[in-house]
Design a protein around this motif. Structure first.
Motif, short mmCIF file in Angstrom:
data_model
loop_
_atom_site.label_atom_id
_atom_site.label_comp_id
_atom_site.label_asym_id
_atom_site.label_seq_id
_atom_site.Cartn_x
_atom_site.Cartn_y
_atom_site.Cartn_z
N ASN A 183 0.95 -49.70 37.54
CA ASN A 183 0.35 -50.48 36.45
C ASN A 183 0.75 -49.95 35.07
OD1 ASN A 183 -1.23 -52.57 35.42
ND2 ASN A 183 -3.08 -51.32 35.36
N ALA A 184 2.03 -49.83 34.84
CA ALA A 184 2.52 -49.38 33.53
C ALA A 184 2.21 -50.42 32.46
CB ALA A 184 4.01 -49.09 33.59
N GLN A 185 1.76 -49.97 31.32
CA GLN A 185 1.48 -50.84 30.19
C GLN A 185 2.40 -50.58 29.00
OE1 GLN A 185 -0.89 -53.38 30.32
NE2 GLN A 185 -0.88 -52.79 32.48
N TYR A 186 3.12 -49.47 29.06
CA TYR A 186 4.08 -49.17 28.01
C TYR A 186 5.31 -48.51 28.64
CZ TYR A 186 5.91 -47.91 23.45
OH TYR A 186 6.70 -47.82 22.33
N PRO A 187 6.53 -48.98 28.33
CA PRO A 187 6.83 -50.11 27.46
C PRO A 187 6.26 -51.42 28.01
CG PRO A 187 8.79 -49.45 28.67
CD PRO A 187 7.76 -48.41 28.95
N THR A 188 6.14 -52.41 27.13
CA THR A 188 5.51 -53.67 27.51
C THR A 188 6.36 -54.42 28.54
OG1 THR A 188 6.62 -54.95 25.78
CG2 THR A 188 4.53 -53.86 25.20
N HIS A 189 5.71 -55.34 29.25
CA HIS A 189 6.43 -56.15 30.23
C HIS A 189 7.52 -56.98 29.56
CE1 HIS A 189 2.84 -55.95 33.25
NE2 HIS A 189 3.36 -54.79 32.96
N ASN A 190 7.25 -57.47 28.36
CA ASN A 190 8.28 -58.25 27.65
C ASN A 190 9.49 -57.39 27.33
OD1 ASN A 190 6.90 -60.68 27.69
ND2 ASN A 190 5.92 -60.35 25.71
N ARG A 191 9.26 -56.14 26.95
CA ARG A 191 10.37 -55.24 26.67
C ARG A 191 11.19 -54.99 27.94
NH1 ARG A 191 13.69 -53.04 22.67
NH2 ARG A 191 14.78 -51.30 23.66
N ILE A 192 10.51 -54.83 29.06
CA ILE A 192 11.21 -54.62 30.34
C ILE A 192 12.03 -55.85 30.69
CG2 ILE A 192 10.87 -54.33 32.82
CD1 ILE A 192 10.47 -51.76 31.25
N LYS A 193 11.48 -57.03 30.51
CA LYS A 193 12.22 -58.26 30.82
C LYS A 193 13.44 -58.42 29.91
CE LYS A 193 8.57 -61.01 30.87
NZ LYS A 193 7.75 -62.26 31.05
N ASP A 194 13.29 -58.04 28.65
CA ASP A 194 14.45 -58.08 27.75
C ASP A 194 15.56 -57.14 28.23
OD1 ASP A 194 13.23 -59.90 26.11
OD2 ASP A 194 12.56 -58.43 24.62
N GLN A 195 15.16 -55.97 28.74
CA GLN A 195 16.14 -55.02 29.25
C GLN A 195 16.84 -55.54 30.51
OE1 GLN A 195 17.38 -51.66 28.28
NE2 GLN A 195 16.93 -52.92 26.50
N ILE A 196 16.05 -56.17 31.39
CA ILE A 196 16.63 -56.77 32.59
C ILE A 196 17.65 -57.85 32.20
CG2 ILE A 196 16.13 -58.19 34.63
CD1 ILE A 196 13.48 -56.69 34.87
N TYR A 197 17.29 -58.65 31.22
CA TYR A 197 18.20 -59.70 30.75
C TYR A 197 19.50 -59.10 30.20
CZ TYR A 197 19.97 -63.73 28.22
OH TYR A 197 20.77 -64.75 27.77
N SER A 198 19.38 -57.98 29.49
CA SER A 198 20.56 -57.36 28.91
C SER A 198 21.52 -56.83 29.97
CB SER A 198 20.16 -56.22 27.97
OG SER A 198 19.66 -55.11 28.69
N LEU A 199 21.01 -56.62 31.20
CA LEU A 199 21.83 -56.10 32.30
C LEU A 199 22.34 -57.21 33.22
CD1 LEU A 199 19.62 -53.03 33.35
CD2 LEU A 199 21.78 -52.96 32.07
N ARG A 200 22.08 -58.46 32.87
CA ARG A 200 22.37 -59.57 33.79
C ARG A 200 23.86 -59.66 34.16
NH1 ARG A 200 22.49 -61.17 28.76
NH2 ARG A 200 23.85 -62.86 28.05
N SER A 201 24.75 -59.22 33.27
CA SER A 201 26.19 -59.29 33.55
C SER A 201 26.77 -57.96 33.98
CB SER A 201 26.94 -59.79 32.30
OG SER A 201 26.53 -61.10 31.96
N PHE A 202 25.89 -57.00 34.25
CA PHE A 202 26.36 -55.68 34.65
C PHE A 202 26.85 -55.74 36.09
CE2 PHE A 202 26.35 -51.34 35.97
CZ PHE A 202 26.58 -50.60 34.82
N PRO A 203 28.09 -55.32 36.36
CA PRO A 203 28.61 -55.39 37.74
C PRO A 203 27.99 -54.31 38.62
CG PRO A 203 30.22 -54.38 36.29
CD PRO A 203 29.10 -54.83 35.40
N HIS A 204 27.33 -54.74 39.67
CA HIS A 204 26.66 -53.80 40.57
C HIS A 204 26.67 -54.38 41.98
CE1 HIS A 204 23.76 -51.03 42.29
NE2 HIS A 204 23.71 -50.35 41.17
N GLY A 205 26.97 -53.55 42.94
CA GLY A 205 27.02 -54.02 44.33
C GLY A 205 25.65 -54.35 44.90
N ASP A 206 24.57 -53.91 44.24
CA ASP A 206 23.22 -54.18 44.72
C ASP A 206 22.31 -54.39 43.52
OD1 ASP A 206 21.05 -54.50 46.38
OD2 ASP A 206 20.72 -52.36 46.69
N TRP A 207 22.50 -55.56 42.86
CA TRP A 207 21.79 -55.86 41.61
C TRP A 207 20.34 -56.18 41.93
CZ3 TRP A 207 18.92 -58.19 38.07
CH2 TRP A 207 19.26 -58.09 36.71
N MET A 208 19.52 -55.11 41.96
CA MET A 208 18.11 -55.26 42.36
C MET A 208 17.23 -54.31 41.56
SD MET A 208 17.28 -57.46 44.83
CE MET A 208 15.91 -56.71 45.73
#
Length: 368
Positions: free
Chosen positions: A281-306
C-alpha cells in the motif's frame, strides 16, 4: 539573517500536517528539503546523534544502497540520509498507529513537501511479523532502521525481531533507558529486548544528551538468497536466487533453468519491486507518478515487459533482467513490441487497484 528568512518561507509555505495542533507528540524534527522547519516536541538532539551513529556505516558504501526505516514517524532519518546519499533509495513505513492515528497522513504530507528528493518511498500497510517476514523473502535491504517500534508488537516482539533481522544486512535497533517514570510493563519489555540483543553479540553504541540515553545496537547478518522472486510467487529453492553483497558491490546470481548450466548475473539496483510497492500500500510516490513512469518505459525493449521486472527507486522506475540470455538479446527487439496498448492499460489498472487479492490474481494469471 538569510537563514532565518529561508526558514520563515519554509514554515509559511509548507503544507505538512502538524499533529501537535491536535495534542500529539512530535518525536522527530521535521525537515523540508534538508531545512529544519519544526523541532521535535522534546528536542534533545537525540535524533541527530542517532543519525550520526548510523551515518558512520552509511559512509562505508561505495555503491548506491537501499535503506528501510520501519515506523518512520516524521521520517527524519530517511530525509537526512536522502540528502546525504542522493543516489541511494530510502523506504519509509508508517501504518496507522492506535495512539497516533494521524501520523501516516503527516508523513505523507512531509514526503510531498520534500519535492527536491527523487529517492523516497512511503509504504503505509501496517506491518506485523507475518508481512515483515514476507517482505524479507522477496526483498533485500542493505540497511534497516528499527527505532522505537518493538513496543507496538507487545508480546510478539521476539517474532517481529526475527522477521526484521531477515530483511537484509545491517539492522540498527535502539533500546531506551529505563527511568523512574518508565511504566512497569515497559520496564520488563526493555530488559527482555536488551538481553535478547546482547545474545547476538551486537555492536552497541551509547548516545547521550542531557537526561536522555539510548543504547543503539547494530546487528550484521549475511543474507545470501531470496526465497521468492516477487511478493505474489511461491517460495523457491534457496540456491535459485543468490545474493552477493558488500560495501563495494551487490549482485544477484540466478540458477540455470536448463541443462546447459549457465547462470546469469546482474547488478542489484537500489529500490523495491513494483509488486512490493502495491502489496504494501505505497502512497508515495503517487500512483499517477508511477503510471507516468510506466508510460515512459512503453517503448523500452525487454524480453519480459512486466510489472515484476520494474524496480521503484522513488520518483523513477528502472527495468531489471534486461540482458537475460534466456529471453534473447533485447538489442535485437524492436521498440514497443512487448508493450501493446492493452498491456499498458492492464498495468495502469493494477496500479489503481486496492484489492490485494485481485492484484495477485491478475498477475498470476498473466497479462495479454
Amino acid at each position: 539573517m538569510r537563514f532565518l528568512l529561508l526558514l520563515f518561507v519554509w514554515i509559511f509555505f509548507s503544507s505538512f500536517h502538524d499533529i501537535t495542533q491536535y495534542g500529539y507528540e512530535q518525536l522527530q524534527p521535521i525537515l523540508i528539503n534538508n531545512v529544519l522547519v519544526k523541532p521535535a516536541t522534546s528536542d534533545s538532539g537525540l535524533c541527530e546523534m542517532k543519525y550520526c551513529a548510523v551515518k558512520t556505516y552509511l559512509d562505508r558504501f561505495e555503491r548506491p544502497f537501499t535503506m528501510i526505516d520501519l515506523g518512520a514517524n516524521q521520517g527524519y532519518y530517511s530525509l537526512r540520509a536522502a540528502y546525504d546519499f542522493n543516489e541511494s533509495v530510502f523506504v519509509m513505513t508508517e501504518g496507522t498507529q492506535i495512539d497516533q492515528p494521524m501520523l501516516k497522513k503527516q508523513l505523507l504530507s512531509i514526503c510531498h513537501d520534500n519535492d527536491q528528493f527523487d529517492n523516497l518511498i512511503l509504504l503505509t500497510e501496517p506491518l506485523n511479523s507475518d508481512n515483515l517476514r514476507h517482505l524479507g523473502e522477496c526483498e533485500h535491504f542493505d540497511v534497516i532502521l528499527a527505532f522505537s517500534i518493538f513496543d507496538q508488537f507487545k508480546d510478539n516482539w521476539k517474532s517481529a525481531l526475527e522477521s526484521i533481522l531477515s530483511l537484509g544486512s545491517l539492522t540498527f535497533i535502539d533500546v531506551p533507558k529505563i527511568t523512574p517514570i518508565t511504566p512497569n510493563p515497559l520496564r520488563q519489555w526493555i530488559v527482555n529486548l536488551e538481553n535478547f540483543l546482547e545474545e547476538y553479540s551486537a555492536i552497541s553504541v551509547k548516545t547521550n544528551h542531557a537526561d536522555d540515553q539510548v543504547k543503539l545496537f547494530l546487528i550484521e547478518r549475511k543474507k545470501r538468497y531470496l526465497k521468492r522472486k516477487s511478493w505474489i510467487l511461491p517460495k523457491m529453492d534457496e540456491h535459485s536466487h543468490r545474493i552477493y553483497s558488500s560495501f563495494t558491490i551487490k549482485k544477484l546470481v540466478k540458477k540455470a533453468k536448463d541443462m546447459l548450466g549457465k547462470e546469469t548475473q546482474s547488478i542489484w539496483h537500489p529500490g523495491i519491486n513494483l509488486i512490493t510497492y502495491k502489496m504494501l500500500n505505497a502512497q508515495y510516490p503517487t500512483h499517477n507518478r508511477i503510471k507516468d513512469q510506466i508510460y515512459s518505459l512503453r517503448s523500452f525493449p525487454h524480453g519480459d515487459w512486466m510489472i515484476n521486472n520494474m524496480v521503484v527507486q522513488g520518483n523513477y522506475i528502472k527495468f531489471i533482467d534486461i540482458y537475460d540470455p534466456r529471453r534473447g538479446d533485447p538489442r535485437e527487439v524492436k521498440p514497443g513490441i512487448y508493450c501493446s496498448d492493452i498491456r499498458l492499460k492492464q498495468h495502469y489498472q493494477i496500479i489503481d487497484l486496492e484489492d490485494k487479492l485481485e492484484i495477485a490474481r491478475r498477475l498470476r494469471a498473466g497479462l495479454d
